[in-house]
Design a protein around this motif. Structure first.
Motif, mmCIF file in Angstrom:
data_model
loop_
_atom_site.group_PDB
_atom_site.id
_atom_site.type_symbol
_atom_site.label_atom_id
_atom_site.label_comp_id
_atom_site.label_asym_id
_atom_site.label_seq_id
_atom_site.Cartn_x
_atom_site.Cartn_y
_atom_site.Cartn_z
ATOM 1 N N UNK A 193 0.831 -1.204 0.000
ATOM 2 C CA UNK A 193 0.000 0.000 0.000
ATOM 3 C C UNK A 193 0.869 1.259 0.000
ATOM 4 N N UNK A 194 0.517 2.175 -0.865
ATOM 5 C CA UNK A 194 1.358 3.341 -1.080
ATOM 6 C C UNK A 194 1.622 4.208 0.120
ATOM 7 N N UNK A 195 0.599 4.772 0.722
ATOM 8 C CA UNK A 195 0.885 5.808 1.712
ATOM 9 C C UNK A 195 1.278 5.281 3.080
ATOM 10 N N UNK A 196 0.829 4.133 3.445
ATOM 11 C CA UNK A 196 1.165 3.678 4.798
ATOM 12 C C UNK A 196 2.120 2.490 4.778
ATOM 13 N N UNK A 197 1.860 1.521 3.967
ATOM 14 C CA UNK A 197 2.730 0.354 3.957
ATOM 15 C C UNK A 197 2.214 -0.726 4.885
ATOM 16 N N UNK A 198 3.072 -1.701 5.166
ATOM 17 C CA UNK A 198 2.640 -2.883 5.903
ATOM 18 C C UNK A 198 2.207 -2.578 7.339
ATOM 19 N N UNK A 199 2.393 -1.333 7.764
ATOM 20 C CA UNK A 199 1.934 -0.980 9.103
ATOM 21 C C UNK A 199 0.424 -1.166 9.233
ATOM 22 N N UNK A 200 -0.256 -1.172 8.095
ATOM 23 C CA UNK A 200 -1.712 -1.342 8.130
ATOM 24 C C UNK A 200 -2.098 -2.691 8.728
ATOM 25 N N UNK A 201 -1.212 -3.664 8.666
ATOM 26 C CA UNK A 201 -1.533 -4.958 9.272
ATOM 27 C C UNK A 201 -0.430 -5.391 10.238
ATOM 28 N N UNK B 268 7.883 6.497 9.655
ATOM 29 C CA UNK B 268 6.834 5.511 9.434
ATOM 30 C C UNK B 268 5.802 5.993 8.429
ATOM 31 N N UNK B 269 5.555 7.269 8.407
ATOM 32 C CA UNK B 269 4.460 7.785 7.600
ATOM 33 C C UNK B 269 4.592 7.428 6.137
ATOM 34 N N UNK B 270 5.625 7.930 5.535
ATOM 35 C CA UNK B 270 5.814 7.655 4.110
ATOM 36 C C UNK B 270 7.256 7.918 3.763
ATOM 37 N N UNK B 271 7.881 6.866 3.338
ATOM 38 C CA UNK B 271 9.312 6.928 3.065
ATOM 39 C C UNK B 271 9.644 7.999 2.035
ATOM 40 N N UNK B 272 8.729 8.246 1.142
ATOM 41 C CA UNK B 272 9.066 9.110 0.021
ATOM 42 C C UNK B 272 8.929 10.585 0.324
ATOM 43 N N UNK B 784 23.526 -5.756 12.012
ATOM 44 C CA UNK B 784 23.423 -4.429 12.623
ATOM 45 C C UNK B 784 23.633 -3.342 11.566
ATOM 46 N N UNK B 785 24.288 -3.697 10.463
ATOM 47 C CA UNK B 785 24.472 -2.735 9.379
ATOM 48 C C UNK B 785 23.362 -2.830 8.332
ATOM 49 N N UNK B 786 22.308 -3.510 8.655
ATOM 50 C CA UNK B 786 21.170 -3.617 7.746
ATOM 51 C C UNK B 786 20.231 -2.440 7.933
ATOM 52 N N UNK B 787 19.550 -2.101 6.878
ATOM 53 C CA UNK B 787 18.629 -0.963 6.926
ATOM 54 C C UNK B 787 17.451 -1.277 7.843
ATOM 55 N N UNK B 788 17.084 -0.285 8.650
ATOM 56 C CA UNK B 788 15.935 -0.442 9.551
ATOM 57 C C UNK B 788 14.889 0.587 9.146
ATOM 58 N N UNK B 789 13.879 0.122 8.455
ATOM 59 C CA UNK B 789 12.840 1.044 8.006
ATOM 60 C C UNK B 789 11.679 1.035 8.985
ATOM 61 N N UNK B 790 11.234 2.215 9.339
ATOM 62 C CA UNK B 790 10.038 2.294 10.191
ATOM 63 C C UNK B 790 8.776 2.150 9.348
ATOM 64 N N UNK B 791 8.961 2.292 8.066
ATOM 65 C CA UNK B 791 7.821 2.296 7.156
ATOM 66 C C UNK B 791 7.564 0.895 6.624
ATOM 67 N N UNK B 792 8.634 0.218 6.295
ATOM 68 C CA UNK B 792 8.502 -1.072 5.644
ATOM 69 C C UNK B 792 9.696 -1.925 6.069
ATOM 70 N N UNK B 793 9.555 -2.532 7.209
ATOM 71 C CA UNK B 793 10.660 -3.279 7.796
ATOM 72 C C UNK B 793 11.004 -4.486 6.929
#
Lengths: 468, 905
Positions: A193-201, B268-272, B784-793
Motif C-alpha cells: 500500500x502506497x501511503x502507509x505500507x505494511x503498518x496497516x496490518x 513511518x508515515x511515508x518513506x518518500x 546491525x548494518x542492515x537498513x531499519x525502516x520504520x515504514x517497511x521493515x
C-alpha cells in the motif's frame, strides 16, 4: 454417536493433529492474556483457540477495504437535497476538509430501494442491493483526520499514528486461530500500500505471531502466496528426507534437554511448514471452484480476492482483509464518475461473496465489513466534479456475524456532510466489531510500556442497536 | 397577633414596651418561619436524593464518572465534583433542569437521541426524578473531593523501592571480588525458595554462551579448544576480556541499545515524502564505537541528550552523532493537524528517553496524571517542553579546522562558479539586449496580427513574423505571453484589454505603441540588473523572457555559437577554475542531530492531551519524584543539558539500577526487575533487590563502566551454571526467576543471520557506514548494518521478531512460526549459505571427514559416534532422481536449521 464431519470441519482439521504442546510458542514475560488462553506445561500457545469474553455469533471477519474513501452520497446515503441545492453552498456545509471545496454537487448516480427493508442504495451497487436485507448500513461514521495515511491507520489500527497493532492482530490475539496450517490473519492486497505500507496490518507491540500475513493477490500463483513457500531446488521427497535428517539431529539434541517446549515447538514448526507448502497453495488455488461459483463472483482481481476470502474463513482463518487495490483507489478528487469504475470492479464480487457465504451457512458466523477510511464531501472539490475527503460523516456497512440486516443506523445532515444522529466514530465501530466477535473492547488489553493498551484506546461505544 | 400589629396602623403610637415585644415576635417569626420550613424541606430533599438520586447515579453513572474513571473529566460522586464539572464545564445548573447538560445527555434533544448512559436509555421515571432533583436545586449531602484525579501523596510515593537510593555494603561495591558478591545474593534467594542449583556448564557450553552474549557471534573451534586447554583459574576471565576487547562486542551491544532508542532510518508515515534520515547510520556507528570504547555510562547518557551543549575544546565533534537518539525521532506529516502531530513527536522523545534511561513510563502522564506512578501531567509537559524547544537539525561532525577549511573553500568555490556563470550570463545578456531592443516592434507586430485575425480567422502569422524579424516559435511565445496578461507585469493587463478592442483602421493606436514601448523599457531595465544575486533581476521574468521555454530561449549553445574563440577560451578557463575550486572543497561529515530553537519557552499543560485546551504552565525542569518539589527550572536553552545531568546524576536512584538490570537481563534472560523499562508501580518488583542495589552502587563507584559490569556478572557462578533441567526445581520455579540454572535462549534474528554467515565463512567484517539491505542475499555484512525502516521493515527482520522501530523496546519477543521454518527450508539466503558451507568441507575425502568438518565449523565440536553414523548414512544414500542440491548441501542446510545452532544453552 459420532457426528459426521462437515466439509468445513474437515477443511479446518486437515493436516493438523498436533498437540497443543507441540505448537507451544515460547513467549516472554509479556503474558498473553487475550481472552482465556489455553495453557500447557506452563507455556502458552498464542494461537490456541481461546474462549471469548461472551458468546457471539461471529467467528470470522472479512474486511472489504475500500481504500481511498468511497463517497457516501453516491453509494449508501441518498441525499435528494443535493439536487435541490445543486451549485449552492449553504452555510451548514462550511466545514474544512483536506482541500478547498466549493458548491454542492448532486450525485450522478440514481438511488433505488432494495429488498423488503427498502434500503436505499445507488446504482453503483446494484448487485449488493440484492443483499440489502442482510446489510446494516452505518451512515454516521466519523474519523479524525481527512488525510489518507492517518485515515487508513485509524480504520485499521484505531490510531492515526503508525504505532498500534491492526484490529486483525487484536482479534487474533483475543480469539486465536482455528487453522494451524495457515496464518490466522491474512491480508490480500495486490501490492504494497502506497501511503502507509505494511503498518496497516502490523502487530506493533503485540507478539509477531499476530501480524497480518500479506498475500500479494496480483497475478497470484498459488505456490508463491506466502514467502518461501516453495523450495526452488529440491522436490517434496528430497525435502522430506532432509527434514527427517534434521528431525533426527534435533531429537538427539532434545534428548539431553527433555521437556523444553521451545525446542519442541521449533521441531513442530518445521513439520507444520512442510505441510503448509501443500496446504497453502491448495487454499489459494481457485481452479477447484465450480463454474457456477466463479460466475457468481465474476472475473477480476478483486473478485478472486472475495472468493479467496471465503476459502480462507472456511478453513478457520480468523481475519481476512481484502484491499481494493494497493493505492487509494476510491480517491475521486477530480471526477466522481471515477466511482463507477471502482464499483464495477467490486459490486458483483461483494454481492457474490455475501450470497455464497449465506448459501454455505457461513454468513451467520462471518462478519463482513465494507468501507473506506473516510467518505467524501457532498460539495465539489474546487471547480471540479470530484469530491474531497470527508471525515465528518461517511458510510460503511456490516453484514452477517450477528448484525441486524436490512437496516440503516445513524444519519448525516440533509446534505450528507456530517454525521448528526447516532454518530459512530471508528473507535465505536471497532468496539462494535469486537463485541460481535465476543470480545469486550475494554477487556481486550495488552500490557506494554507500563500500561494496558486497547484497540479502542480510551474510547469506543458498542452500538447495540445494530446487533440482531 | 399579626392581625393586631397590622391593624395597629401607626405602631409608633402604641406604648413603647408592649409594642416592642410584639414587633420582636413578628421579626422573629419572619426570620424563623422560612428557616423552619426549609429545615423540613431539606429533610425531604435529602431523603429524595437518598432514595431516588443516589441509587440512580450509582447504578448508571458513577462507574464512568467516579473515583475510578472520570470520562470527560467529570465526576458525579460528590457535590463539589459536579459543581466543578467536566471538561465542558458544569453539567448541572441547580434549579434549572432545562439548562443542565446532564438532562440533555440522558433525555436527548430534538433530533438527537439520549447520549448517556452510553449503552442504555434511562427509564422515563428516572429521567423525571433527575429533572425534579435538579429543579429542587440539586440538594446533595455527599461530601467529597472535587478533583477528577487523586492528589499524589508524595511522602508515600517516595517510599516506593525504586525511588530509594541504591545502597550497598563496602564488600559489594568493588569489581575486584568478581562474581562472589552476586553469588551470595543468589544463594540466599535459592535457599529461601528451597531450590538447589544445578552444576556448572562445561567449558564449550560456557564459551559459546559468553561469545554470543558479548559479541552476538559463535566461538570458533580454535577459541573453544584454547579455552578447554587453559586450566588456569582465570581462564574464563581471559575469555571475557578477549571478547570485550573485540570490535564485535560494540556491534552486538549497540544493537540492544538501538532497540531501546527505537532506532530507524526512515519515518513511518511515508518513506518518500517525510523528512529524510539520511545520516541515521551515524548514530548506529556512534553507539558501536561508544560501547567498544566503554564510554562511561553517565557520559553515554548525556551525549545522547546534549552532546552539542556539553562540548568542550578538544572533544571529538563526532560525539554529536549521539544526538540521533532525539534527532531520529518520529516526524509525522499531519498537514491538517499540526498541533497534534507536534505533540505526538514530543511524546515519541519523552517516551523513548524516560523509558530507556529511567525505566519510567512518563508518557502515561500525557493526558492525565499517571494512574499509578507519582508523575503528574505537569511533569510530562516539563519534559515535553525541553523537547519542544529542540529541533531536528543536520549537524556537522567534522573537526573544527576541517569545517573552517571547508567553509573557506566552499566560499571560494562559490565565487569561482559565480565568475564562470557570470561570464556566460554576460554573453547571454548581450544577446538578450539585442532582442529586447526591438521588443516594442515585436509586440506591435503581434498586436497587428491579432487585429487582422479578427477579420480573417484563418490568418497565419508567418508573413508578419518574418517581416518583424521573429521566428514562428518566438512569435507564438510572445503572443501567448502577451495574451496571458502576466500578473507580474501590470502594464500587460491593459495590453490584454487592448488586444480585444477593435481599432477602426487596424493600425496601432498611440496607446498600443506607448504600452509596447513601456514593455520594452521594463525588460531592458530588468536586463540592466545583475542576474542571480539578491535584489537583482527577477528570476521569473528572466525565465519567461529568455529562459528555456521562454519567448527568446537563449541557451548556452546559442551563446557559444555567437561567441568569439577568445571568449570561448576565457570561458573554458573560468569553468576549469570553478571545477578546481569545487574539487578543493574538503568533504565534511554530517549527522541527524538536534539543536535548540532560538527563543526557548515553556509549554502549557494540554488538558487531557488536547492541544486546543491549555492549562497551567509547565516549567522546564526534572521530575518531581526524582528531584523534589523545589527543583530548579532549567535555564540553559532548551534545558537538555540540565536534563541530561539530572538523569546521569549518581544520586538519581533509577539510572544506574535500570542500566545494570538491562545488562543482567542480557546475561540471564530476565532482569532482576522483569520489566526492564518499567520500574514503576505496574512494573515487576526486583527478585533480588539487594543484589540490584549492590550492582548499581558498584557500577557507579566503578566509573559507570559497562564492560567491567559484564565481567562481574559473567564471573559469577550463577552465570556459569548449566542449563540442564531439574524436576524438583521445575516444580518450585519453572520460570527460573531464582536462577537455579541458566535459562536456555534462542538466537535473535541478528545473531542467527550473522552466525549463519560466519560458520559458512561468508561474513564480511568491515565496520560502519551506510546501511545495506538484509533481504539481499549478496549482502554479507553483519545485520546491525542492515537498513531499519520504520515504514517497511525488512521481511527477514519482521519474520524473526525484530521489534517495531517506532517504539522503544526492552526485550525481544520469541515467537515460533511455521513461516520461520519455511525461511529455513526454502529461502535463497539459507540455500546460499548451505552451498558455501558444503563447498568449504568438500575438500575432505570421506563422508565421515566431511561431517566432522561441518560439525566443527558449525558447532565447534566433533560429532558423537551416533551423530556421525546418522549423518554419514544420509550423505551416502543414493538419490533416485536428480535433486537440485547435493546431499552435502542438503546436510549443510539441515545443520544450519538445527536447534543446536539456533539455541544457546
Amino acid at each position: 454417536m459420532k457426528m459426521p464431519l462437515s466439509r468445513r470441519d474437515m477443511l479446518k482439521t486437515m493436516g493438523t493433529g498436533l498437540g497443543t504442546i507441540g505448537l507451544a510458542s515460547v513467549l516472554g514475560e509479556q503474558g498473553l492474556l487475550g481472552a482465556t488462553p489455553v495453557v500447557g506445561a506452563g507455556r502458552v500457545d498464542p494461537l490456541a483457540g481461546k474462549v471469548a469474553h461472551f458468546p457471539a455469533k461471529a467467528k470470522y471477519l472479512i474486511h472489504l477495504f475500500m481504500n481511498g474513501g468511497p463517497s457516501q452520497v453516491d453509494t449508501f446515503d441518498h441525499k435528494p437535497a443535493l439536487v435541490k441545492y445543486a451549485g449552492q453552498r449553504p452555510p451548514s456545509v462550511n466545514l474544512s476538509t483536506e482541500r478547498k471545496t466549493f458548491n454542492l454537487l448532486p450525485s450522478p448516480f440514481a438511488f433505488k430501494r432494495y429488498g423488503q427493508s427498502g434500503l436505499e442504495i445507488s446504482d453503483l451497487f446494484k448487485n449488493v442491493g440484492e443483499c440489502a436485507d442482510d446489510l446494516c448500513v452505518i451512515r454516521s461514521m466519523q474519523t479524525d483526520i481527512p488525510n489518507h495515511a492517518p485515515g487508513l491507520l485509524m480504520m485499521c489500527s484505531g490510531s492515526s499514528l503508525p504505532i498500534r497493532p491492526a484490529f486483525g492482530s487484536w482479534i487474533l490475539y483475543g480469539l486465536g486461530s482455528e487453522n494451524r496450517d495457515l496464518p490466522g490473519f491474512v491480508v490480500l492486497c495486490p501490492g504494497r500500500p502506497g501511503v502507509v505500507g505494511p503498518q496497516l496490518w502490523g502487530n506493533s507491540f503485540l507478539p509477531g505471531v499476530y501480524q497480518g500475513c500479506h498475500v500479494v493477490n496480483k497475478d497470484m500463483k498459488p505456490g508463491n502466496v506466502i514467502a518461501h513457500l516453495r523450495n526452488p531446488a529440491i522436490g517434496a521427497a528430497a525435502q522430506r528426507e532432509q527434514l527427517d535428517l534434521l528431525k533426527g539431529m534435533n531429537e538427539s539434541h532434545l534428548a539431553a534437554r527433555a521437556g523444553d517446549p521451545a525446542l519442541e515447538a521449533r521441531i513442530a514448526s518445521m513439520e507444520m511448514a512442510f505441510r503448509m507448502q501443500v496446504e497453502a497453495p491448495e487454499v489459494f488455488d481457485l481452479s477447484g471452484e465450480t463454474a457456477a461459483t466463479r460466475e457468481l463472483y465474476g472475473k477480476g482481481e478483486f473478485n478472486d480476492g472475495c472468493l479467496l476470502a471465503r476459502r480462507l474463513v472456511e478453513r478457520g482463518v480468523r481475519v481476512v482483509q481484502l484491499h481494493y487495490g494497493s493505492s487509494e483507489n476510491w480517491d475521486s478528487h477530480d471526477n466522481i464518475d471515477h466511482h463507477a469504475k471502482c464499483a464495477r470492479r467490486v459490486d458483483q464480487a461483494i454481492a457474490g461473496l455475501l450470497k455464497d457465504l449465506k448459501s454455505r451457512g457461513l454468513l451467520d458466523e462471518t462478519l463482513v465489513l465494507w468501507g473506506g477510511e473516510f467518505g467524501r464531501t457532498p460539495v465539489a472539490e474546487g471547480n471540479s466534479t470530484g469530491r474531497d475527503h470527508n471525515h465528518y460523516g461517511f458510510s460503511v456497512f456490516m453484514a452477517g456475524g450477528g448484525v441486524r440486516g436490512g437496516m440503516a443506523y445513524g444519519a448525516t445532515d440533509e446534505f450528507g456532510f456530517t454525521a448528526v444522529e447516532n454518530k459512530m466514530h471508528v473507535h465505536d465501530l471497532h468496539a462494535t466489531m469486537l463485541h460481535l466477535m465476543g470480545l469486550d473492547h475494554e477487556k481486550l488489553t495488552y500490557r506494554y510500556s507500563g500500561r494496558d493498551f486497547r484497540l479502542t484506546d480510551v474510547s469506543g461505544r458498542v452500538a447495540r442497536e445494530v446487533i440482531a | 397577633m399579626l392581625r393586631d400589629v397590622y391593624l395597629s396602623g401607626h405602631p409608633t403610637i402604641f406604648p413603647p414596651g408592649r409594642l416592642r415585644m410584639k414587633q420582636l415576635w413578628f421579626v422573629i417569626m419572619l426570620i424563623a418561619l422560612p428557616a423552619l420550613m426549609a429545615q423540613a424541606d431539606a429533610h425531604s430533599d435529602t431523603e429524595f436524593f437518598e432514595t431516588k438520586i443516589r441509587p440512580l447515579l450509582t447504578e448508571h453513572c458513577i462507574a464512568c464518572h467516579g473515583e475510578k474513571k472520570q470520562k470527560g473529566g467529570l465526576r458525579l460522586d460528590s457535590k463539589a465534583a459536579w459543581q466543578k464539572g467536566g471538561e465542558e464545564g458544569p453539567v448541572i445548573v441547580p434549579g434549572k433542569s432545562s439548562q443542565s447538560a446532564l438532562l440533555k445527555m440522558v433525555r436527548g434533544t430534538p433530533g438527537k437521541p439520549p447520549q448517556m448512559p452510553p449503552d442504555e436509555v434511562l427509564p422515563e421515571a428516572a429521567v423525571v426524578d433527575l429533572a425534579k432533583w435538579v429543579d429542587l436545586g440539586a440538594p446533595d449531602p455527599r461530601q467529597g473531593v472535587a478533583t477528577t484525579t487523586k492528589e499524589i501523596d508524595w511522602e508515600a510515593a517516595r517510599k516506593f523501592w525504586a525511588y530509594q537510593p541504591a545502597t550497598a555494603t563496602a564488600a559489594d561495591s568493588t569489581s575486584a571480588d568478581h562474581g562472589k558478591a552476586i553469588d551470595r545474593y543468589i544463594a540466599a534467594g535459592l535457599l529461601r525458595a528451597g531450590l538447589k542449583p544445578v552444576g556448572l556448564a562445561d567449558k564449550r557450553t560456557l564459551i559459546r554462551r559468553a561469545t554470543f552474549d558479548l559479541t552476538g557471534l559463535p566461538p570458533t573451534e580454535a577459541e573453544v579448544q584454547a579455552f578447554e586447554a587453559d586450566s588456569a583459574p582465570e581462564a574464563f576471565a581471559k575469555v571475557i576480556d578477549r571478547l570485550l576487547a573485540s570490535p564485535a562486542y560494540g556491534e552486538h551491544q549497540a544493537r540492544g541499545w538501538l532497540d531501546l532508542a527505537r532506532y530507524g532510518e526512515s519515518h513511518a508515515d511515508n518513506e518518500n515524502t517525510a523528512e529524510k534520515l539520511t545520516f541515521a547510520w551515524r548514530y548506529r556507528d556512534w553507539a558501536i564505537e561508544a560501547f567498544n570504547k566503554d564510554v562511561s555510562y553517565d557520559r553515554f547518557v548525556k551525549l545522547q541528550l546534549a552532546a552539542d551543549l556539553m562540548e568542550k575544546p578538544g572533544d571529538d565533534p563526532a560525539d554529536r552523532r549521539a544526538l540521533g537518539l532525539l534527532g531520529l525521532g518520529a516526524v509525522y506529516a499531519r498537514p491538517n493537524d499540526l498541533d497534534r502531530a507536534k505533540a505526538e513527536q514530543w511524546d515519541d522523545r519523552v517516551d523513548a528517553v524516560t523509558r530507556a534511561f529511567l525505566g519510567l513510563t512518563v508518557s502515561c502522564a500525557r493526558c492525565h496524571d499517571h494512574k499509578f506512578d507519582p508523575i503528574p501531567t505537569q511533569d510530562y509537559y516539563s519534559l515535553a517542553g525541553i523537547i519542544a524547544n529542540t529541533q531536528n537539525a543536520t549537524v556537522p561532525i567534522s573537526p573544527a579546522d576541517l569545517l573552517a577549511a571547508h567553509d573557506s573553500a566552499a566560499a571560494k568555490s562559490a565565487a569561482a562558479t559565480q565568475a564562470a556563470k557570470g561570464f556566460l550570463q554576460g554573453a547571454a545578456d548581450r544577446i538578450a539586449n539585442q532582442r529586447a531592443d526591438h521588443l516594442a516592434d515585436y509586440s506591435i507586430a503581434v498586436w497587428r496580427f491579432n487585429m487582422q485575425k479578427q477579420d480573417q480567422p484563418a490568418l497565419k502569422p508567418d508573413a508578419i513574423a518574418k517581416a518583424a524579424g521573429l521566428s514562428l516559435a518566438e512569435f507564438a511565445a510572445l503572443d501567448k505571453y502577451l495574451q496571458k496578461g502576466n500578473a507580474g507585469v501590470q502594464k500587460l493587463v491593459v495590453w490584454q484589454k487592448l488586444l480585444r478592442t477593435k481599432s477602426a483602421d487596424r493600425e496601432p493606436t498611440a496607446q498600443v505603441r506607448e504600452l509596447a514601448q513601456q514593455f520594452q523599457t521594463m525588460v531592458k531595465d530588468q536586463l540592466a540588473k545583475p542576474f542571480g544575486v539578491k535584489g537583482g533581476r527577477s528570476a521569473d521574468s528572466q525565465k519567461d523572457w529568455f529562459g528555456k521555454g521562454g519567448i527568446f530561449p537563449i541557451t548556452d549553445e546559442l551563446v557559444k555559437a555567437n561567441a568569439t574563440p577568445e571568449w570561448k577560451t576565457e570561458l573554458a578557463s573560468l569553468e576549469k577554475a570553478a571545477a578546481a575550486a569545487a574539487a578543493a572543497v574538503p568533504a565534511i561529515a554530517q549527522c541527524n542531530g538536534v539543536a535548540d530553537i532560538a527563543k526557548p519557552a515553556d509549554l502549557k499543560v494540554y488538558i487531557r492531551g488536547n492541544p486546543a485546551k491549555k492549562g497551567e504552565v509547565a516549567p522546564r525542569r526534572f521530575l518531581r519524584i526524582l528531584s523534589g518539589n523545589d527543583r530548579p527550572a532549567f535555564k540553559n536553552g532548551s534545558g537538555r543539558l540540565e536534563l541530561a545531568e539530572a538523569i546521569a546524576d549518581a544520586k538519581n536512584p533509577l539510572t544506574a539500577r535500570v542500566l545494570v538490570n538491562r545488562i543482567w537481563q542480557q546475561h540471564f534472560g530476565r532482569g532482576i526487575v522483569a520489566t526492564a523499562s518499567n520500574f514503576g508501580v505496574l512494573g515487576s518488583r526486583p527478585t533480588h533487590p539487594e543484589l540490584l542495589d549492590a550492582l548499581a552502587a558498584g557500577f557507579v563507584s566503578d566509573g559507570w563502566s559497562i564492560k567491567r559490569l559484564h565481567r562481574r556478572m559473567m564471573l559469577s557462578e550463577a552465570y556459569q551454571r548449566a542449563s540442564t533441567s531439574d524436576q524438583a526445581n521445575m516444580e518450585i520455579d519453572p520460570e527460573n526467576q531464582w536462577l537455579w540454572r541458566m535459562s536456555r535462549r534462542r538466537l535473535t534474528v541478528e545473531e542467527f543471520r550473522d552466525a549463519t554467515l560466519m560458520v559458512a565463512g561468508n561474513l564480511k567484517r568491515e565496520m560502519g557506514g551506510p546501511s545495506g539491505d538484509v533481504d539481499d542475499v549478496n549482502n554479507s555484512r553483519r545485520t546491525v548494518y542492515g537498513r531499519v525502516s520504520r515504514h517497511d521493515l525488512s521481511q527477514l527482520l519482521r519474520l524473526f521478531d525484530f521489534p517495531d522501530p517506532n517504539i522503544s523496546s526492552d526485550r525481544r519477543t520469541d515467537t515460533t512460526l511455521p513461516q520461520q521454518a519455511l525461511f529455513l527450508m526454502n529461502s535463497p539466503f539459507i540455500l546460499q549459505q548451505a552451498k558455501v558451507l558444503a563447498a568449504r568441507v568438500s575438500a575432505e575425502k570421506s563422508s565421515a571427514e566431511k561431517v566432522r568438518a561441518a560439525y566443527r565449523q558449525v558447532f565447534a565440536r566433533m560429532p558423537s559416534d551416533a551423530e556421525l553414523k546418522f549423518a554419514v548414512g544420509f550423505l551416502d544414500a543414493a538419490d533416485g532422481a536428480k535433486v537440485g542440491l547435493t546431499r552435502m548441501e542438503r546436510f549443510a542446510q539441515a545443520i544450519l536449521a538445527s536447534n543446536e545452532f539456533f539455541f544457546v544453552d
